[in-house]
Design an enzyme around this catalytic site. Sequence first.
Site, short mmCIF file in Angstrom:
data_model
loop_
_atom_site.label_atom_id
_atom_site.label_comp_id
_atom_site.label_asym_id
_atom_site.label_seq_id
_atom_site.Cartn_x
_atom_site.Cartn_y
_atom_site.Cartn_z
CG ASN A 10 -2.40 1.78 -1.97
OD1 ASN A 10 -2.51 1.84 -0.74
ND2 ASN A 10 -1.30 2.14 -2.61
CE LYS A 12 -1.57 5.79 -3.34
NZ LYS A 12 -0.98 6.69 -4.31
CG HIS A 98 3.00 2.20 -3.85
ND1 HIS A 98 3.31 3.54 -3.90
CD2 HIS A 98 1.79 2.06 -4.44
CE1 HIS A 98 2.32 4.19 -4.50
NE2 HIS A 98 1.38 3.32 -4.84
CD GLU A 100 2.27 6.92 -2.85
OE1 GLU A 100 1.71 6.26 -1.95
OE2 GLU A 100 1.64 7.44 -3.80
CD GLU A 169 0.50 1.84 -8.55
OE1 GLU A 169 -0.73 1.78 -8.41
OE2 GLU A 169 1.26 2.27 -7.66
N GLY A 175 -1.68 10.08 -8.40
CA GLY A 175 -2.21 11.20 -7.63
C GLY A 175 -2.12 12.54 -8.35
CB SER A 214 -4.84 9.44 -12.26
OG SER A 214 -3.92 10.22 -11.52
P1 13P Z 1 -3.96 7.25 -7.54
O1 13P Z 1 -5.06 6.37 -8.09
O2 13P Z 1 -4.42 8.11 -6.41
O3 13P Z 1 -3.28 8.00 -8.63
O4 13P Z 1 -2.87 6.27 -6.90
C1 13P Z 1 -2.40 5.19 -7.62
C2 13P Z 1 -1.60 4.33 -6.71
O5 13P Z 1 -0.52 4.71 -6.31
C3 13P Z 1 -2.18 3.05 -6.30
O6 13P Z 1 -1.25 2.26 -5.63
#
Ligand code: 13P
Length: 252
Positions: A10, A12, A98, A100, A169, A175, A214
């Site tokens: 992803n 983002k 997600h 976010e 997640e 992150g 992560s």
């Molecule tokens: P990270 O791997 O950057 O922690 O992000 C995970 C994520 O949100 C994947 O959708």
Amino acid sequence: MAKKRTIAGNWKMHGSKAHLKEFVTFMANNSALLHEQVDTILCPPFPYLDAAATLFKDVKGLKLGAQDVSAHQEGAFTGQVAASMLSEVGCQYVIVGHSERRQFNHENDELVAAKFIAAKAAGLTPILCVGETKEQRMSELTNSVVIGQLQALLAHGVAVFDNAMIAYEPIWAIGTGLTATPEQAQAVHRLLRETLAEYDATLAKSMPILYGGSVKATNAKGLFAMPDIDGALVGGASLSATEFLEIANAAI
Ligand code: 13P
């Protein structure tokens, strides 16, 4: 035969056309290293999907996904993208719910369920994200939070999970460099599978449940050693083609 693994990247709101080209060229040059037991999916931002679909033709085993989808089929919804449009440009997968988007775009379980169903109707495979905040984990609410997020879909009948995926997640691990331990992730994956099994045992067994938060080449193997972790949804580390390939290879 061993269950297939899935590694989804992803991006983002990162990347560029040049970055995408570089990424795909690396994957094409190293496609011999992509194991047939591992499905790899990349979800770049919307504007790059069309170009990505063309570039991906050179890479055996790399599939295309989007990061979000509208709950509507078409209409006056400025800025939204319909599932049929994603399908038309060559997407096979789409991430829904997600954290976010739940956080920054105020998406609730009801909207996430509508997006998931819209994706399915267009023949896409939705990847439903569930996960708890740090505060929820500390208050021992993890189980009720993720089950609640799953139930929002189960309310539409377990059959919606045919040809779908789930990604656990934990928000506190996204992150942050903090990964859930393999045991912490396994416990939630098991719970999700057991919850599905109450409705359909066969479906629960075959349901791909990915872990995200992560994930890197250095911690992937430990996570994939867990019986209910079927792959990963990778954020930051998926921007590096070498790292992404290493994570994919850790899944074998
Ligand atoms: P990270 O791997 O950057 O922690 O992000 C995970 C994520 O949100 C994947 O959708």
